[in-house]
Design a protein around this motif. Structure first.
Motif, mmCIF file in Angstrom:
data_model
loop_
_atom_site.group_PDB
_atom_site.id
_atom_site.type_symbol
_atom_site.label_atom_id
_atom_site.label_comp_id
_atom_site.label_asym_id
_atom_site.label_seq_id
_atom_site.Cartn_x
_atom_site.Cartn_y
_atom_site.Cartn_z
ATOM 1 N N TYR A 16 0.516 -14.909 -32.589
ATOM 2 C CA TYR A 16 1.813 -15.165 -33.203
ATOM 3 C C TYR A 16 2.852 -15.488 -32.135
ATOM 4 C CZ TYR A 16 -0.488 -12.277 -36.780
ATOM 5 O OH TYR A 16 -1.385 -11.746 -37.682
ATOM 6 N N TYR A 55 7.145 -15.233 -31.992
ATOM 7 C CA TYR A 55 8.391 -14.828 -32.614
ATOM 8 C C TYR A 55 9.513 -15.145 -31.630
ATOM 9 C CZ TYR A 55 5.653 -11.951 -35.887
ATOM 10 O OH TYR A 55 4.779 -11.501 -36.851
ATOM 11 N N MET A 114 14.929 -15.134 -26.700
ATOM 12 C CA MET A 114 13.763 -14.456 -26.146
ATOM 13 C C MET A 114 12.589 -14.816 -27.041
ATOM 14 S SD MET A 114 13.524 -12.298 -23.579
ATOM 15 C CE MET A 114 12.729 -10.848 -22.918
ATOM 16 N N PHE A 130 8.716 -14.081 -28.027
ATOM 17 C CA PHE A 130 7.668 -13.075 -27.926
ATOM 18 C C PHE A 130 6.357 -13.614 -28.484
ATOM 19 C CE2 PHE A 130 10.179 -9.636 -26.476
ATOM 20 C CZ PHE A 130 11.395 -9.676 -27.139
ATOM 21 N N GLN A 174 0.260 -5.658 -34.992
ATOM 22 C CA GLN A 174 0.603 -6.711 -34.048
ATOM 23 C C GLN A 174 1.175 -6.094 -32.784
ATOM 24 O OE1 GLN A 174 2.813 -10.068 -35.576
ATOM 25 N NE2 GLN A 174 1.771 -9.961 -37.555
ATOM 26 N N TYR A 175 0.651 -6.564 -31.661
ATOM 27 C CA TYR A 175 1.058 -6.052 -30.362
ATOM 28 C C TYR A 175 1.812 -7.152 -29.628
ATOM 29 C CZ TYR A 175 -2.141 -2.369 -31.611
ATOM 30 O OH TYR A 175 -2.762 -1.342 -32.285
ATOM 31 N N PHE A 176 3.008 -6.815 -29.180
ATOM 32 C CA PHE A 176 3.904 -7.803 -28.613
ATOM 33 C C PHE A 176 3.864 -7.806 -27.086
ATOM 34 C CE2 PHE A 176 6.680 -9.485 -32.012
ATOM 35 C CZ PHE A 176 6.142 -8.791 -33.080
ATOM 36 N N GLY A 177 4.072 -8.980 -26.526
ATOM 37 C CA GLY A 177 4.245 -9.120 -25.093
ATOM 38 C C GLY A 177 5.679 -8.811 -24.692
ATOM 39 N N PRO A 178 5.978 -8.875 -23.400
ATOM 40 C CA PRO A 178 7.312 -8.530 -22.903
ATOM 41 C C PRO A 178 8.351 -9.615 -23.145
ATOM 42 C CG PRO A 178 5.917 -9.162 -21.090
ATOM 43 C CD PRO A 178 5.036 -9.136 -22.300
ATOM 44 N N TYR A 203 8.981 -0.657 -35.192
ATOM 45 C CA TYR A 203 8.878 -1.029 -33.793
ATOM 46 C C TYR A 203 10.058 -0.447 -33.017
ATOM 47 C CZ TYR A 203 5.083 -4.359 -34.562
ATOM 48 O OH TYR A 203 3.866 -4.925 -34.849
ATOM 49 N N GLY A 205 15.358 -5.573 -22.715
ATOM 50 C CA GLY A 205 14.554 -6.435 -21.863
ATOM 51 C C GLY A 205 13.053 -6.342 -22.087
ATOM 52 N N LYS A 206 12.647 -5.596 -23.070
ATOM 53 C CA LYS A 206 11.215 -5.417 -23.356
ATOM 54 C C LYS A 206 10.869 -5.968 -24.734
ATOM 55 C CE LYS A 206 10.631 -2.979 -19.577
ATOM 56 N NZ LYS A 206 9.858 -3.536 -18.421
ATOM 57 N N GLY A 207 9.568 -6.117 -24.961
ATOM 58 C CA GLY A 207 9.116 -6.540 -26.277
ATOM 59 C C GLY A 207 9.054 -5.371 -27.238
ATOM 60 N N PRO A 208 9.054 -5.658 -28.540
ATOM 61 C CA PRO A 208 8.918 -4.582 -29.526
ATOM 62 C C PRO A 208 7.564 -3.885 -29.368
ATOM 63 C CG PRO A 208 9.609 -6.650 -30.552
ATOM 64 C CD PRO A 208 9.192 -6.973 -29.164
ATOM 65 N N LEU A 218 5.120 -11.021 -39.849
ATOM 66 C CA LEU A 218 5.999 -9.866 -39.967
ATOM 67 C C LEU A 218 7.411 -10.345 -40.282
ATOM 68 C CD1 LEU A 218 4.963 -7.639 -36.922
ATOM 69 C CD2 LEU A 218 4.900 -6.936 -39.320
#
Lengths: 117, 112
Positions: free
Chosen positions: A33, A35, A89, A91, A106-110, B36, B41-44, B100
């Motif tokens: 995904y 976002y 941003m 993601f 769902q696992y998000f990147g930085p 979440y 500055g970080k992702g969820p 989502l």
């Protein structure tokens, strides 16, 4: 613990230029995904990708956007001609596959901060 | 109908107190409701999630309460700590749409 990685962390580009944002999803995940999150706002869905094709896309994901999985590990988002309003941003996220079907986790990147000037 | 409404926008809680964040949805096709946590500055980061066939789920200090008939769900953080200070997003997912939908976020500040 495996995690989603994204490069670059920050990209500055001029309006009208093409950018490619890169993501390495968690190994063995099959759903991918993108976002985006405009500063101070909520996270918005752009596109989902499974089995080498787009599953779903939002109205934001117009002809200027494209996604690709060029090899077995990378997942990219390309913006062909950036606009000021693309500053956000971005993601990447990934989901595993369960034997019972799609996993909803769902696992998000930085994230990659894109600044269009 | 795809929106998820979240409140409050910001919340200040004393250390040791209970933080409560509420969300409401309209689309009855949603069948998975995650929360979440996002630091600047970080992702969820996935915190906890619930399916609509369960009314409550607890993981450590975090509890989701789910009211299917009212189409509402909430996050309770017990014994809130300064390290919990972050933005919290509720979200909803339906497998048929494969995406989502996020709430607008709650900025939580836990004071000493």
């Amino acid at each position: 613990e495996p995690e989603v990685t994204q490069t670059p962390s920050h990209q500055v580009t001029q309006m009208g230029q093409e950018v490619i944002l890169r993501c390495v999803p968690i190994s063995n995940h099959l759903y991918f995904y993108w976002y985006r999150q405009i500063l101070g706002q909520k996270v918005e869905f752009l596109v989902s990708f499974y089995n080498n094709e787009i599953s779903e896309k939002s109205e934001i994901f117009d002809d200027q956007f494209s996604v690709e999985r060029p090899d077995g590990s990378n997942f990219t988002l390309k913006i062909r001609s950036t606009k000021l309003e693309d500053s956000a941003m971005y993601f990447c996220a990934s989901s595993p596959y369960r034997t019972s079907g799609m996993s909803y986790e769902q696992y998000f990147g930085p994230g990659t901060r894109l600044t269009v000037t | 109908q795809q929106q998820v409404k979240q409140s409050p926008q910001s919340l200040i809680v004393q250390k040791g107190g209970i933080s409560i964040i509420n969300c409401a949805y309209e689309n009855t096709a949603f069948d998975y409701f995650p929360w979440y946590q996002q630091f600047p500055g970080k992702g969820p980061a996935l915190l906890i999630a619930i399916r609509p066939d369960v009314s409550e789920k607890k993981e450590g200090r975090f509890t989701i309460s789910f009211n299917k008939s009212a189409k509402q769900f909430s996050l309770h953080i017990m014994d809130s700590q300064p390290g919990d200070s972050a933005t919290y997003f509720c979200a909803a997912f339906t497998g048929t749409a494969s995406k989502l939908t996020f709430g607008t976020g709650t900025r939580l500040q836990v004071t000493l």
